[in-house]
Design a protein around this motif. Structure first.
Motif, PDB file in Angstrom:
ATOM      1  N   LEU A  64       2.161   4.581   6.516  1.00  0.00           N
ATOM      2  CA  LEU A  64       2.371   3.098   7.003  1.00  0.00           C
ATOM      3  C   LEU A  64       1.571   1.809   6.637  1.00  0.00           C
ATOM      4  CD1 LEU A  64       2.687   5.016  10.980  1.00  0.00           C
ATOM      5  CD2 LEU A  64       4.620   3.359   9.755  1.00  0.00           C
ATOM      6  N   ILE A  65       0.409   2.005   6.876  1.00  0.00           N
ATOM      7  CA  ILE A  65      -0.594   1.291   6.365  1.00  0.00           C
ATOM      8  C   ILE A  65       0.195   0.387   5.719  1.00  0.00           C
ATOM      9  CG2 ILE A  65      -2.218   0.483   6.174  1.00  0.00           C
ATOM     10  CD1 ILE A  65      -3.675   2.679   8.016  1.00  0.00           C
ATOM     11  N   MET A  68       2.725  -2.197   6.869  1.00  0.00           N
ATOM     12  CA  MET A  68       2.863  -3.284   7.871  1.00  0.00           C
ATOM     13  C   MET A  68       1.167  -3.582   7.634  1.00  0.00           C
ATOM     14  SD  MET A  68       3.948  -0.052  10.774  1.00  0.00           S
ATOM     15  CE  MET A  68       4.130  -1.596  12.290  1.00  0.00           C
ATOM     16  N   LEU A  69       0.325  -2.878   7.169  1.00  0.00           N
ATOM     17  CA  LEU A  69      -0.774  -3.981   7.713  1.00  0.00           C
ATOM     18  C   LEU A  69      -0.850  -4.821   6.767  1.00  0.00           C
ATOM     19  CD1 LEU A  69      -3.013  -2.558   9.100  1.00  0.00           C
ATOM     20  CD2 LEU A  69      -4.263  -1.821   7.665  1.00  0.00           C
ATOM     21  N   PRO A  70      -0.533  -5.410   5.690  1.00  0.00           N
ATOM     22  CA  PRO A  70      -0.409  -6.948   5.106  1.00  0.00           C
ATOM     23  C   PRO A  70       0.485  -7.839   5.733  1.00  0.00           C
ATOM     24  CG  PRO A  70      -0.023  -5.133   2.945  1.00  0.00           C
ATOM     25  CD  PRO A  70       0.041  -4.613   4.360  1.00  0.00           C
ATOM     26  N   THR A  71       1.300  -7.670   6.429  1.00  0.00           N
ATOM     27  CA  THR A  71       2.218  -8.612   6.949  1.00  0.00           C
ATOM     28  C   THR A  71       1.652  -8.342   8.358  1.00  0.00           C
ATOM     29  OG1 THR A  71       3.538  -6.752   7.613  1.00  0.00           O
ATOM     30  CG2 THR A  71       4.415  -8.231   5.890  1.00  0.00           C
ATOM     31  N   GLN A  72       0.980  -8.039   9.614  1.00  0.00           N
ATOM     32  CA  GLN A  72       1.105  -8.041  10.698  1.00  0.00           C
ATOM     33  C   GLN A  72      -0.589  -7.652  11.380  1.00  0.00           C
ATOM     34  OE1 GLN A  72       3.890  -4.941  12.444  1.00  0.00           O
ATOM     35  NE2 GLN A  72       5.282  -5.721  11.363  1.00  0.00           N
ATOM     36  N   GLY A  73      -1.557  -6.872  10.279  1.00  0.00           N
ATOM     37  CA  GLY A  73      -2.995  -6.538  10.370  1.00  0.00           C
ATOM     38  C   GLY A  73      -3.441  -7.896  10.873  1.00  0.00           C
ATOM     39  N   ASP A  91       8.664  10.986  15.268  1.00  0.00           N
ATOM     40  CA  ASP A  91       9.244  10.612  14.418  1.00  0.00           C
ATOM     41  C   ASP A  91       8.277   9.745  13.354  1.00  0.00           C
ATOM     42  OD1 ASP A  91      11.958  10.327  13.105  1.00  0.00           O
ATOM     43  OD2 ASP A  91      12.084   8.598  14.561  1.00  0.00           O
ATOM     44  N   PHE A  92       8.740   9.945  12.250  1.00  0.00           N
ATOM     45  CA  PHE A  92       8.361   7.768  11.305  1.00  0.00           C
ATOM     46  C   PHE A  92       8.632   7.329  12.171  1.00  0.00           C
ATOM     47  CE2 PHE A  92       7.085   5.437   7.479  1.00  0.00           C
ATOM     48  CZ  PHE A  92       5.678   6.362   7.430  1.00  0.00           C
ATOM     49  N   ALA A  93      10.024   6.228  12.512  1.00  0.00           N
ATOM     50  CA  ALA A  93      10.135   5.332  12.355  1.00  0.00           C
ATOM     51  C   ALA A  93       9.723   4.955  13.905  1.00  0.00           C
ATOM     52  CB  ALA A  93      11.500   5.541  13.147  1.00  0.00           C
ATOM     53  N   LEU A  94       9.240   6.139  14.868  1.00  0.00           N
ATOM     54  CA  LEU A  94       8.693   6.706  16.313  1.00  0.00           C
ATOM     55  C   LEU A  94       7.281   5.572  15.722  1.00  0.00           C
ATOM     56  CD1 LEU A  94       9.247   6.174  19.312  1.00  0.00           C
ATOM     57  CD2 LEU A  94       8.142   8.952  19.327  1.00  0.00           C
ATOM     58  N   LEU A  95       6.573   6.425  15.618  1.00  0.00           N
ATOM     59  CA  LEU A  95       5.153   5.375  14.625  1.00  0.00           C
ATOM     60  C   LEU A  95       4.957   4.543  13.653  1.00  0.00           C
ATOM     61  CD1 LEU A  95       3.313   8.392  12.515  1.00  0.00           C
ATOM     62  CD2 LEU A  95       3.156   8.214  15.226  1.00  0.00           C
ATOM     63  N   ARG A  96       5.596   4.631  13.857  1.00  0.00           N
ATOM     64  CA  ARG A  96       6.210   2.420  13.043  1.00  0.00           C
ATOM     65  C   ARG A  96       6.339   1.928  14.177  1.00  0.00           C
ATOM     66  NH1 ARG A  96       7.810   0.009   8.513  1.00  0.00           N
ATOM     67  NH2 ARG A  96       8.783   2.571   7.567  1.00  0.00           N
ATOM     68  N   THR A  97       6.612   2.240  15.399  1.00  0.00           N
ATOM     69  CA  THR A  97       6.438   1.086  16.326  1.00  0.00           C
ATOM     70  C   THR A  97       6.103   1.160  17.199  1.00  0.00           C
ATOM     71  OG1 THR A  97       8.492   2.785  17.419  1.00  0.00           O
ATOM     72  CG2 THR A  97       9.637   0.948  16.203  1.00  0.00           C
ATOM     73  N   GLU A  98       5.107   2.318  17.208  1.00  0.00           N
ATOM     74  CA  GLU A  98       3.882   2.468  18.188  1.00  0.00           C
ATOM     75  C   GLU A  98       2.531   1.603  17.269  1.00  0.00           C
ATOM     76  OE1 GLU A  98       3.617   6.430  18.429  1.00  0.00           O
ATOM     77  OE2 GLU A  98       4.335   6.428  20.083  1.00  0.00           O
ATOM     78  N   LEU A  99       2.998   1.808  15.911  1.00  0.00           N
ATOM     79  CA  LEU A  99       1.679   1.379  15.178  1.00  0.00           C
ATOM     80  C   LEU A  99       2.084  -0.531  14.973  1.00  0.00           C
ATOM     81  CD1 LEU A  99      -0.751   1.361  13.146  1.00  0.00           C
ATOM     82  CD2 LEU A  99       0.442   1.136  11.596  1.00  0.00           C
ATOM     83  N   GLN A 100       3.319  -0.443  14.946  1.00  0.00           N
ATOM     84  CA  GLN A 100       3.810  -2.407  15.754  1.00  0.00           C
ATOM     85  C   GLN A 100       3.283  -2.955  17.290  1.00  0.00           C
ATOM     86  OE1 GLN A 100       7.903  -2.972  14.646  1.00  0.00           O
ATOM     87  NE2 GLN A 100       7.677  -5.345  14.495  1.00  0.00           N
ATOM     88  N   LEU A 103      -0.625  -2.835  16.764  1.00  0.00           N
ATOM     89  CA  LEU A 103      -1.365  -4.216  16.130  1.00  0.00           C
ATOM     90  C   LEU A 103      -1.338  -5.682  17.108  1.00  0.00           C
ATOM     91  CD1 LEU A 103      -0.596  -3.106  12.718  1.00  0.00           C
ATOM     92  CD2 LEU A 103      -2.309  -4.049  13.195  1.00  0.00           C
ATOM     93  N   ALA A 104      -0.307  -5.502  17.167  1.00  0.00           N
ATOM     94  CA  ALA A 104       0.360  -6.484  18.476  1.00  0.00           C
ATOM     95  C   ALA A 104      -0.495  -6.448  19.403  1.00  0.00           C
ATOM     96  CB  ALA A 104       2.115  -6.693  19.222  1.00  0.00           C
ATOM     97  N   ARG A 105      -1.134  -5.716  20.624  1.00  0.00           N
ATOM     98  CA  ARG A 105      -1.974  -5.880  21.541  1.00  0.00           C
ATOM     99  C   ARG A 105      -3.119  -6.024  20.827  1.00  0.00           C
ATOM    100  NH1 ARG A 105      -1.583  -3.588  26.708  1.00  0.00           N
ATOM    101  NH2 ARG A 105      -3.186  -2.828  26.444  1.00  0.00           N
ATOM    102  N   ALA A 106      -3.625  -5.541  19.532  1.00  0.00           N
ATOM    103  CA  ALA A 106      -4.935  -6.009  18.892  1.00  0.00           C
ATOM    104  C   ALA A 106      -5.074  -7.096  18.550  1.00  0.00           C
ATOM    105  CB  ALA A 106      -4.782  -4.734  17.708  1.00  0.00           C
TER     106      ALA A 106
END
Length: 126
Positions: A64-65, A68-73, A91-100, A103-106
């Motif tokens: 995941l990192i 996603m991290l290079p573009t959204q971190g 589910d991996f897709a669910l983890l991806r949306t949760e991380l997204q 990161l937006a909240r952060a």
């Protein structure tokens, strides 16, 4: 692009004093660092399961990192993912949306309220 990894305990403790965003599968910690580069760390405690389960969870977080991290971190921040109990079965897709979302909240500076400090309570007394 290979992101630098947090390896020193002091870096993890410093990140713990930063912004905290909780999700069902993990907790994201984000804190500005002195290095000025984006770094990441992963931690999964023994409460989660045996070594096989913990390593699987860490592999999923690393994927995941890397994605996603290079573009959204957050630039110039340390990012730490702390695994939670249900994270390995999610589910991996669910983890991806949760991380997204985390990161937006952060990025918006909207963290969860700080945790209450730990107290020794009755555990230390005999």
């Amino acid at each position: 692009m290979k992101l630098p990894v947090l390896s020193r305990r002091a870096d993890f403790l410093a990140a713990n004093r930063g912004l905290r965003v909780s999700r069902p599968g993990f907790v994201l910690l984000a804190r500005p660092n002195d290095a000025g580069t984006m770094r990441f760390g992963i931690t999964v405690t023994k409460k989660i399961g045996n070594a096989v389960v913990r390593n699987r969870m860490k592999r999923r977080f690393r994927a995941l990192i890397r994605d996603m991290l290079p573009t959204q971190g957050l630039p110039g921040h340390d990012h730490v993912l702390i695994g939670r109990e249900g994270g390995v079965e999610r589910d991996f897709a669910l983890l991806r949306t949760e991380l997204q979302a985390a990161l937006a909240r952060a990025a918006a500076g909207k963290g969860d309220p700080p945790r209450k400090p730990r107290t020794t309570g009755q555990r230390g007394k005999r």
